[in-house]
Design an enzyme around this catalytic site. Structure first.
Site, PDB file in Angstrom:
ATOM      1  N   THR A   1       0.816  -1.229   0.000  1.00  0.00           N
ATOM      2  CA  THR A   1       0.000   0.000   0.000  1.00  0.00           C
ATOM      3  C   THR A   1       0.840   1.265   0.000  1.00  0.00           C
ATOM      4  O   THR A   1       0.578   2.193  -0.771  1.00  0.00           O
ATOM      5  CB  THR A   1      -0.935  -0.002   1.241  1.00  0.00           C
ATOM      6  OG1 THR A   1      -1.805  -1.120   1.150  1.00  0.00           O
ATOM      7  CG2 THR A   1      -1.743   1.276   1.319  1.00  0.00           C
TER       8      THR A   1
ATOM      9  N   GLU B   1       4.109   3.877  -0.398  1.00  0.00           N
ATOM     10  CA  GLU B   1       4.931   4.192  -1.581  1.00  0.00           C
ATOM     11  C   GLU B   1       4.161   3.870  -2.857  1.00  0.00           C
ATOM     12  O   GLU B   1       4.745   3.453  -3.869  1.00  0.00           O
ATOM     13  CB  GLU B   1       6.270   3.445  -1.547  1.00  0.00           C
ATOM     14  CG  GLU B   1       7.329   4.136  -0.707  1.00  0.00           C
ATOM     15  CD  GLU B   1       7.710   5.516  -1.226  1.00  0.00           C
ATOM     16  OE1 GLU B   1       7.650   5.745  -2.437  1.00  0.00           O
ATOM     17  OE2 GLU B   1       8.044   6.373  -0.390  1.00  0.00           O
TER      18      GLU B   1
ATOM     19  N   ASP C   1      -0.048   2.537  -3.789  1.00  0.00           N
ATOM     20  CA  ASP C   1      -0.855   1.320  -3.753  1.00  0.00           C
ATOM     21  C   ASP C   1      -0.581   0.507  -5.029  1.00  0.00           C
ATOM     22  O   ASP C   1      -0.557   1.051  -6.137  1.00  0.00           O
ATOM     23  CB  ASP C   1      -2.332   1.729  -3.690  1.00  0.00           C
ATOM     24  CG  ASP C   1      -3.258   0.560  -3.893  1.00  0.00           C
ATOM     25  OD1 ASP C   1      -3.534  -0.129  -2.907  1.00  0.00           O
ATOM     26  OD2 ASP C   1      -3.655   0.315  -5.052  1.00  0.00           O
TER      27      ASP C   1
HETATM   28  C1  FAD Z   1       1.963   2.329   7.870  1.00  0.00           C
HETATM   29  C2  FAD Z   1       1.816   3.425   6.873  1.00  0.00           C
HETATM   30  C3  FAD Z   1       2.827   4.345   6.729  1.00  0.00           C
HETATM   31  C4  FAD Z   1       2.682   5.420   5.848  1.00  0.00           C
HETATM   32  N1  FAD Z   1       3.647   6.394   5.801  1.00  0.00           N
HETATM   33  C5  FAD Z   1       3.406   7.526   5.085  1.00  0.00           C
HETATM   34  C6  FAD Z   1       4.293   8.645   5.182  1.00  0.00           C
HETATM   35  O1  FAD Z   1       5.291   8.603   5.916  1.00  0.00           O
HETATM   36  N2  FAD Z   1       4.011   9.734   4.457  1.00  0.00           N
HETATM   37  C7  FAD Z   1       2.919   9.808   3.632  1.00  0.00           C
HETATM   38  O2  FAD Z   1       2.721  10.845   3.001  1.00  0.00           O
HETATM   39  N3  FAD Z   1       2.059   8.772   3.525  1.00  0.00           N
HETATM   40  C8  FAD Z   1       2.260   7.644   4.242  1.00  0.00           C
HETATM   41  N4  FAD Z   1       1.380   6.587   4.165  1.00  0.00           N
HETATM   42  C9  FAD Z   1       0.208   6.696   3.314  1.00  0.00           C
HETATM   43  C10 FAD Z   1       0.224   5.763   2.117  1.00  0.00           C
HETATM   44  O3  FAD Z   1       1.156   6.209   1.172  1.00  0.00           O
HETATM   45  C11 FAD Z   1      -1.199   5.708   1.552  1.00  0.00           C
HETATM   46  O4  FAD Z   1      -1.974   4.971   2.490  1.00  0.00           O
HETATM   47  C12 FAD Z   1      -1.269   5.060   0.188  1.00  0.00           C
HETATM   48  O5  FAD Z   1      -0.732   5.923  -0.778  1.00  0.00           O
HETATM   49  C13 FAD Z   1      -2.700   4.684  -0.224  1.00  0.00           C
HETATM   50  O6  FAD Z   1      -3.567   5.762  -0.070  1.00  0.00           O
HETATM   51  P1  FAD Z   1      -4.954   5.570   0.695  1.00  0.00           P
HETATM   52  O7  FAD Z   1      -4.671   4.976   2.008  1.00  0.00           O
HETATM   53  O8  FAD Z   1      -5.669   6.876   0.669  1.00  0.00           O
HETATM   54  O9  FAD Z   1      -5.753   4.522  -0.157  1.00  0.00           O
HETATM   55  P2  FAD Z   1      -6.753   4.816  -1.387  1.00  0.00           P
HETATM   56  O10 FAD Z   1      -6.061   5.640  -2.410  1.00  0.00           O
HETATM   57  O11 FAD Z   1      -8.038   5.330  -0.839  1.00  0.00           O
HETATM   58  O12 FAD Z   1      -6.957   3.359  -1.914  1.00  0.00           O
HETATM   59  C14 FAD Z   1      -7.871   2.423  -1.303  1.00  0.00           C
HETATM   60  C15 FAD Z   1      -8.131   1.282  -2.278  1.00  0.00           C
HETATM   61  O13 FAD Z   1      -8.756   1.788  -3.443  1.00  0.00           O
HETATM   62  C16 FAD Z   1      -8.078   1.371  -4.600  1.00  0.00           C
HETATM   63  N5  FAD Z   1      -8.061   2.465  -5.587  1.00  0.00           N
HETATM   64  C17 FAD Z   1      -7.695   3.755  -5.396  1.00  0.00           C
HETATM   65  N6  FAD Z   1      -7.776   4.441  -6.531  1.00  0.00           N
HETATM   66  C18 FAD Z   1      -8.196   3.586  -7.477  1.00  0.00           C
HETATM   67  C19 FAD Z   1      -8.462   3.689  -8.877  1.00  0.00           C
HETATM   68  N7  FAD Z   1      -8.266   4.818  -9.569  1.00  0.00           N
HETATM   69  N8  FAD Z   1      -8.865   2.588  -9.527  1.00  0.00           N
HETATM   70  C20 FAD Z   1      -9.033   1.423  -8.874  1.00  0.00           C
HETATM   71  N9  FAD Z   1      -8.803   1.260  -7.578  1.00  0.00           N
HETATM   72  C21 FAD Z   1      -8.387   2.324  -6.869  1.00  0.00           C
HETATM   73  C22 FAD Z   1      -6.663   1.033  -4.162  1.00  0.00           C
HETATM   74  O14 FAD Z   1      -6.114   0.011  -4.976  1.00  0.00           O
HETATM   75  C23 FAD Z   1      -6.859   0.578  -2.729  1.00  0.00           C
HETATM   76  O15 FAD Z   1      -7.044  -0.808  -2.719  1.00  0.00           O
HETATM   77  C24 FAD Z   1       1.524   5.514   5.035  1.00  0.00           C
HETATM   78  C25 FAD Z   1       0.522   4.537   5.150  1.00  0.00           C
HETATM   79  C26 FAD Z   1       0.646   3.528   6.076  1.00  0.00           C
HETATM   80  C27 FAD Z   1      -0.484   2.553   6.227  1.00  0.00           C
END
Ligand code: FAD
Length: 682
Positions: free
Chosen positions: A462, A464, A466
């Site tokens: 997820t 770096e 998803d």
């Molecule tokens: C432990 C941890 C550490 C982290 N560290 C950092 C950090 O230091 N700095 C930072 O900035 N971020 C950090 N993150 C954030 C991380 O980069 C994001 O969680 C990640 O980019 C996914 O974004 P989201 O959680 O909003 O998921 P979403 O973008 O909401 O995705 C949720 C689901 O929807 C699906 N999806 C999304 N868009 C589409 C599409 N267009 N088509 C089809 N499916 C789609 C995805 O495949 C996924 O399964 C961290 C996250 C975690 C859990």
């Protein structure tokens, strides 16, 4: 997984029961235990380890030594409470930083090692140990340090790099918000320029615009690189990055609110948190201004006019993080395999071939079938990772030009990094689970490492980027041939572009007729290329993967065009084709991974190690074809007879791997201290 709807060429007739042709490829196939004419090759472990460690063997050994030094952290992860464990992880990270291990990618004038490639090797090797330590290193030196280095200019480098390389200044990378993770172009945080005060004002604009999941934010970071929509004189310029102090003397800085994200599934030695900004003022110089600047009087300038392209260029400079996470996942798989293979060589269940002694687990066909294709895939991904890390080193060491060719190189690198990260981290999740099960109940005990391995690596799929979103990026690059215009387009623009201009090129390039012509160049056998070649011929294996990749890609382009031609909304068209898009990207990346493995083996000097790696390479290739055999059969490229032959071959290759399995995992060089469980693995 069959998604292509286009008709195949004439289905090939069923050949008689396959008689295998001699391999035409210089990748040798190993003779093995069920081939009495050939002795079983022996693995030279030190030599194979040198091959795996590559150019940076010394760096990897330094990290191995450090891991052994701090081996107690594996146990402390279980015994310390969360707060104490976070402090312990920080302490270990700082002590490792003092050895130079974590600063290898930074310029030497700031205390770094000046070698980007070395920083990948160090990071990957660190994944043999506790993964909270790995991720804390990634956050501090990769994300925070990387943003200052890549997005900032001299003034930021002078102000921060020296202290952040030692860990004296702890920071975080605050991009994701509760409302937006994958679609970071839509972030809600704003940075408004106040020309009179010559300051930016950072504000969280709504209930979901707070930063979230930010590593180092909950406790340790003093400053954050905050990504926000820049507004100057009432005009928006898209997402830019700012250095913002978030703590003073241990407390949140004025206008900053910080909350702990709380208990996570894993990685609990990293303090992830949420951040809110209430009109926080930072000086004009806080803008990381490598790609754009705001003058004192409030004039915005950038060499890159298009905001979409500017944003892509900024993100492109942060690709190293993605390369690191992919490598981390691949190396965590090595730990799991080392434990499971060694357990399989010690643990006995049921009298099977002897009445006096129970059988070793690893002598069971099914045990080999579940572990060895994963072992082969780990080797393949290791070499694919070596390619992407090498290209990344080139791109960040001034070895790539700034012209159109250099531009294409960078776009292809970003795509390769995205694909390898996705496949490498999914591979880790799958491999760790399979290895846990292969160790039975013992695998479930925390002392045997799988508890932490599973929980800590899960999120690699997820963060770096998803994986599913990353594979869409890969496919878009393929569909648009990495064109510059692509960076300037939003998703709708991209679909229109592909459906309009690009589709002709893609369809032309991937027409079944053209595919056959190209494959014919690779393989003898004319239209029967897929029947004539031996299944252990790596040219045949690569041709199969290339055929699949291009056929699927052509199918995607045609479906996009049909959708647009029928007047459907472009977003809806893309959404309906998404499974097909993902399949195309996966097929492409799998081909790149196999190519990296084949190239590596071909370049090896003759000898037993080459024979054994040739065998693993065959096992990996045939496992890929077997896994998607429905597609190959649907598209007339695999007869029932040949499909069965491939499955049979996989079984026999597994039997050939069996005598050298221990050596193959030993060559990974996972320190014994990291395997932890002497009773389990002997
Ligand atoms: C432990 C941890 C550490 C982290 N560290 C950092 C950090 O230091 N700095 C930072 O900035 N971020 C950090 N993150 C954030 C991380 O980069 C994001 O969680 C990640 O980019 C996914 O974004 P989201 O959680 O909003 O998921 P979403 O973008 O909401 O995705 C949720 C689901 O929807 C699906 N999806 C999304 N868009 C589409 C599409 N267009 N088509 C089809 N499916 C789609 C995805 O495949 C996924 O399964 C961290 C996250 C975690 C859990």
């Amino acid at each position: 997984m069959a998604t292509d709807t286009t008709a195949p060429a004439d289905p090939a007739p069923e050949p008689p029961e396959a008689v295998e042709a001699a391999p035409a490829s210089p990748v040798p196939s190993a003779p093995g235990s069920d081939d009495p004419k050939h002795p079983q090759p022996a693995v030279d472990v030190p030599d194979l380890r040198l091959l795996l460690d590559g150019k940076y063997a010394e760096v990897r050994d330094l990290v191995r030594t450090n891991l052994a030094e701090y081996a107690s952290i594996l146990e402390e992860q279980e015994t310390l409470d969360r707060e104490a464990f976070r402090e312990r992880v920080k302490e270990v990270v700082l002590e490792m930083a003092a050895t130079g291990q974590t600063g290898m990618g930074f310029p030497q004038e700031y205390g770094g090692g000046g070698d980007v490639g070395a920083s990948f090797a160090a990071f990957e090797t660190l994944a043999f140990g506790d993964l909270s330590v790995l991720v804390k290193v990634g956050v501090q030196f990769g994300l925070f340090g990387g943003a200052i280095l890549q997005l900032g200019t001299q003034r930021h480098h002078d102000a921060y790099l020296e202290d952040l390389v030692t860990g004296k200044l702890m920071g975080c990378f605050a991009m994701t918000e509760t409302g937006h993770g994958s679609n970071v172009q839509a972030l809600g945080t704003i940075a408004t320029y106040d020309a009179e005060a010559r300051e930016f004002v950072i504000t969280t604009t709504g209930p979901e615009a707070n930063k979230d999941y930010i590593g180092n934010a909950a406790v340790h970071a003093e400053v954050a690189v905050v990504f926000a929509q820049l507004e100057v004189g009432g005009q928006g310029h898209g997402v830019h990055a700012f250095v913002v102090p978030i703590r003073r003397g241990g407390d949140a800085a004025p206008g900053v609110r910080i909350e702990d994200d709380g208990l996570k599934m894993g990685l609990n030695g990293v303090d992830n948190g949420k951040l809110w900004f209430d009109g926080v003022r930072v000086p004009r110089e806080a803008l990381l201004n490598r790609f754009a600047d705001v003058s004192e009087d409030g004039t915005y300038t950038s060499d890159i006019e298009n905001p979409g392209r500017r944003f892509f260029t900024m993100l492109g400079t942060l690709v190293q993080g993605r390369v690191c996470v992919g490598g981390g996942g691949i190396n965590a798989s090595k730990v799991a395999l080392a434990i499971a293979v060694r357990y399989g060589l010690k643990r006995r269940q049921f009298e099977a071939t002897s009445e006096t002694e129970e059988e070793l687990l690893l002598d069971y066909g099914q045990h080999q079938r579940r572990l060895f294709p994963l072992l082969a895939a780990t080797y393949a991904l290791h070499f694919a990772q070596e390619v992407v890390a090498g290209q990344c080193h080139q791109a960040f060491s001034g070895e790539v030009s700034d012209d159109a060719d250099g531009h294409k190189f960078r776009r292809e690198l970003e795509s390769r990094a995205a694909g390898t990260k996705a496949l490498g981290t999914w591979h880790a999740t799958r491999t760790i689970q399979e290895c846990r099960e292969a160790c039975g109940g013992a695998g479930y005990l925390a002392v045997n490492r799988f508890t932490a391995l599973k929980a800590d690596t899960d999120v690699f799929t997820t963060f770096e980027g998803d994986n599913t979103v990353l594979l869409q990026l890969v496919a878009k690059g393929l569909l648009t041939d990495y064109s510059t215009e692509f960076e300037e387009m939003d998703q709708l623009g991209m679909v229109r572009f592909v459906a309009g201009l690009a589709v002709e090129t893609v369809v032309e390039r991937t027409s079944v007729h053209k595919l056959f012509e190209r494959v014919r160049d690779l393989l003898p056998g004319g239209d029967q290329w897929d029947q004539e070649a031996g299944v252990l011929d790596s040219d045949y294996q690569l041709a199969m993967l290339r055929f699949r990749e291009e056929h699927i890609l052509g199918g995607v382009a045609r479906r996009l065009k049909r959708g647009i031609d029928s007047g459907m909304n472009p977003g809806e068209v893309f959404s309906r084709v998404q499974d097909h898009v993902i399949h195309a990207a996966r097929a492409h990346t799998e081909r790149l991974v196999l190519e990296a493995f084949v190239d590596k083996v071909r370049a090896m000097p003759d000898g037993d190690n080459k024979v054994v790696l040739g065998l693993l390479c065959d096992l990996h290739a045939l496992s890929l074809i077997e896994a998607d055999r429905a597609w190959f059969m649907e598209h007339g490229r695999l007869t029932v007879v040949r499909s069965k032959e491939i499955s049979r071959r996989i079984g026999s290759l597994c039997r050939r791997v069996r005598p050298v399995a221990r050596e193959l995992v030993d060559a990974f060089g996972v320190p014994e201290e990291m395997l932890r469980s002497p009773e389990l693995i002997g």
